[in-house]
Design a protein around this motif. Structure first.
Motif, mmCIF file in Angstrom:
data_model
loop_
_atom_site.group_PDB
_atom_site.id
_atom_site.type_symbol
_atom_site.label_atom_id
_atom_site.label_comp_id
_atom_site.label_asym_id
_atom_site.label_seq_id
_atom_site.Cartn_x
_atom_site.Cartn_y
_atom_site.Cartn_z
ATOM 1 N N TYR A 1 53.389 -3.385 -38.013
ATOM 2 C CA TYR A 1 54.347 -4.462 -37.769
ATOM 3 C C TYR A 1 53.641 -5.578 -37.019
ATOM 4 C CZ TYR A 1 57.874 -1.039 -39.039
ATOM 5 O OH TYR A 1 58.613 -0.123 -39.720
ATOM 6 N N VAL A 2 53.743 -6.798 -37.551
ATOM 7 C CA VAL A 2 53.139 -7.967 -36.922
ATOM 8 C C VAL A 2 54.249 -8.995 -36.714
ATOM 9 C CG1 VAL A 2 51.404 -9.787 -37.103
ATOM 10 C CG2 VAL A 2 50.938 -7.520 -38.081
ATOM 11 N N TYR A 3 54.432 -9.400 -35.463
ATOM 12 C CA TYR A 3 55.432 -10.404 -35.117
ATOM 13 C C TYR A 3 54.718 -11.612 -34.527
ATOM 14 C CZ TYR A 3 58.831 -6.590 -35.458
ATOM 15 O OH TYR A 3 59.597 -5.550 -35.900
ATOM 16 N N MET B 1 52.648 -10.069 -31.524
ATOM 17 C CA MET B 1 52.595 -8.646 -31.208
ATOM 18 C C MET B 1 52.232 -7.866 -32.469
ATOM 19 S SD MET B 1 55.605 -6.258 -29.572
ATOM 20 C CE MET B 1 56.794 -6.679 -30.818
ATOM 21 N N ILE B 2 51.401 -6.837 -32.310
ATOM 22 C CA ILE B 2 51.049 -5.941 -33.407
ATOM 23 C C ILE B 2 51.398 -4.519 -32.977
ATOM 24 C CG2 ILE B 2 49.202 -5.042 -34.889
ATOM 25 C CD1 ILE B 2 47.699 -7.715 -34.379
ATOM 26 N N LEU C 1 59.494 -10.501 -27.462
ATOM 27 C CA LEU C 1 58.910 -9.752 -28.573
ATOM 28 C C LEU C 1 59.208 -8.258 -28.464
ATOM 29 C CD1 LEU C 1 55.499 -11.599 -28.916
ATOM 30 C CD2 LEU C 1 57.140 -11.254 -30.770
ATOM 31 N N LEU C 2 59.040 -7.701 -27.278
ATOM 32 C CA LEU C 2 59.330 -6.271 -27.108
ATOM 33 C C LEU C 2 60.801 -5.970 -27.381
ATOM 34 C CD1 LEU C 2 57.129 -5.377 -24.024
ATOM 35 C CD2 LEU C 2 56.997 -4.343 -26.297
ATOM 36 N N TRP C 3 61.696 -6.784 -26.828
ATOM 37 C CA TRP C 3 63.117 -6.556 -27.064
ATOM 38 C C TRP C 3 63.469 -6.732 -28.537
ATOM 39 C CZ3 TRP C 3 65.993 -3.630 -24.488
ATOM 40 C CH2 TRP C 3 65.919 -3.548 -23.111
ATOM 41 N N HIS C 4 62.880 -7.704 -29.169
ATOM 42 C CA HIS C 4 63.148 -7.927 -30.594
ATOM 43 C C HIS C 4 62.707 -6.699 -31.405
ATOM 44 C CE1 HIS C 4 63.626 -9.841 -34.457
ATOM 45 N NE2 HIS C 4 62.408 -9.438 -34.760
ATOM 46 N N THR D 1 60.569 6.896 -32.429
ATOM 47 C CA THR D 1 61.266 7.330 -31.222
ATOM 48 C C THR D 1 60.974 6.467 -30.000
ATOM 49 O OG1 THR D 1 59.490 8.930 -30.830
ATOM 50 C CG2 THR D 1 61.452 9.732 -31.982
ATOM 51 N N TYR D 2 59.828 5.809 -29.958
ATOM 52 C CA TYR D 2 59.514 4.930 -28.833
ATOM 53 C C TYR D 2 58.313 4.063 -29.162
ATOM 54 C CZ TYR D 2 55.851 8.359 -27.635
ATOM 55 O OH TYR D 2 54.770 9.200 -27.669
ATOM 56 N N ILE D 3 58.091 3.065 -28.304
ATOM 57 C CA ILE D 3 56.902 2.216 -28.399
ATOM 58 C C ILE D 3 56.004 2.584 -27.229
ATOM 59 C CG2 ILE D 3 55.982 -0.126 -28.287
ATOM 60 C CD1 ILE D 3 58.633 -1.107 -29.493
#
Length: 151
Positions: A32-34, A52-53, A81-84, A95-97
């Motif tokens: 995933y790349v944002y 973010m990658i 970015l993290l919240w998105h 399950t998590y980042i």
């Protein structure tokens, strides 16, 4: 975004070290790349202010890169970015980042606020190094390195 070579190059330009040999050269279709762009003033084109990658590792995602320009940091783009990502991927089965660990104290303080559990981080190598010995094995052959003896 797709994570094309041009997109990765744009992210590399705002990465803390554009010459970082560990920066990804490519991403897979599972990654995933944002990228976040701020609108330009007047006729100026939009400016990349953060990116973010995320890379899948089993049932979780690893935060490989999270970066922002000074303008992006002022807008708290890294938090956005993290919240998105959490919101966009909540039903994805991950399950998590894992935000990993940073050996830079200022980044450690930033990521510490996102942790659901804490683990110790060693910022400096120990003064007394651990001693690793072959005991209780008699020789390297007893360790079965690289092969298994079948009997």
């Amino acid at each position: 975004v797709k994570g094309t070579a041009a997109e990765l190059n744009a992210i590399r330009e705002i990465w803390y070290n554009p010459n970082d040999p560990n920066f990804p050269q490519s991403v897979s279709e599972k990654d995933y790349v944002y990228m976040v762009y701020a609108p330009g003033e007047g006729s100026a084109k939009a400016e990349l202010v953060g990116a973010m990658i995320l890379i899948p590792v089993g049932r979780h995602l690893f935060l490989n890169n999270l970066t922002a320009t000074e303008a992006g940091k002022n807008m708290q783009i890294q938090s956005v970015l993290l919240w998105h990502a959490v919101n966009a991927l909540k039903d994805s089965g991950y399950t998590y980042i894992d935000v990993g660990v940073s050996y830079r104290p200022n980044l450690y303080r930033f990521f510490k606020n996102w942790a659901t559990f804490h683990y110790p981080v060693i910022f400096y190598p120990p003064k007394i190094l651990p001693q690793i010995q072959f005991q209780p094995f008699l020789s390297r052959k007893d360790l079965l390195i690289g092969e298994v003896n079948e009997k």
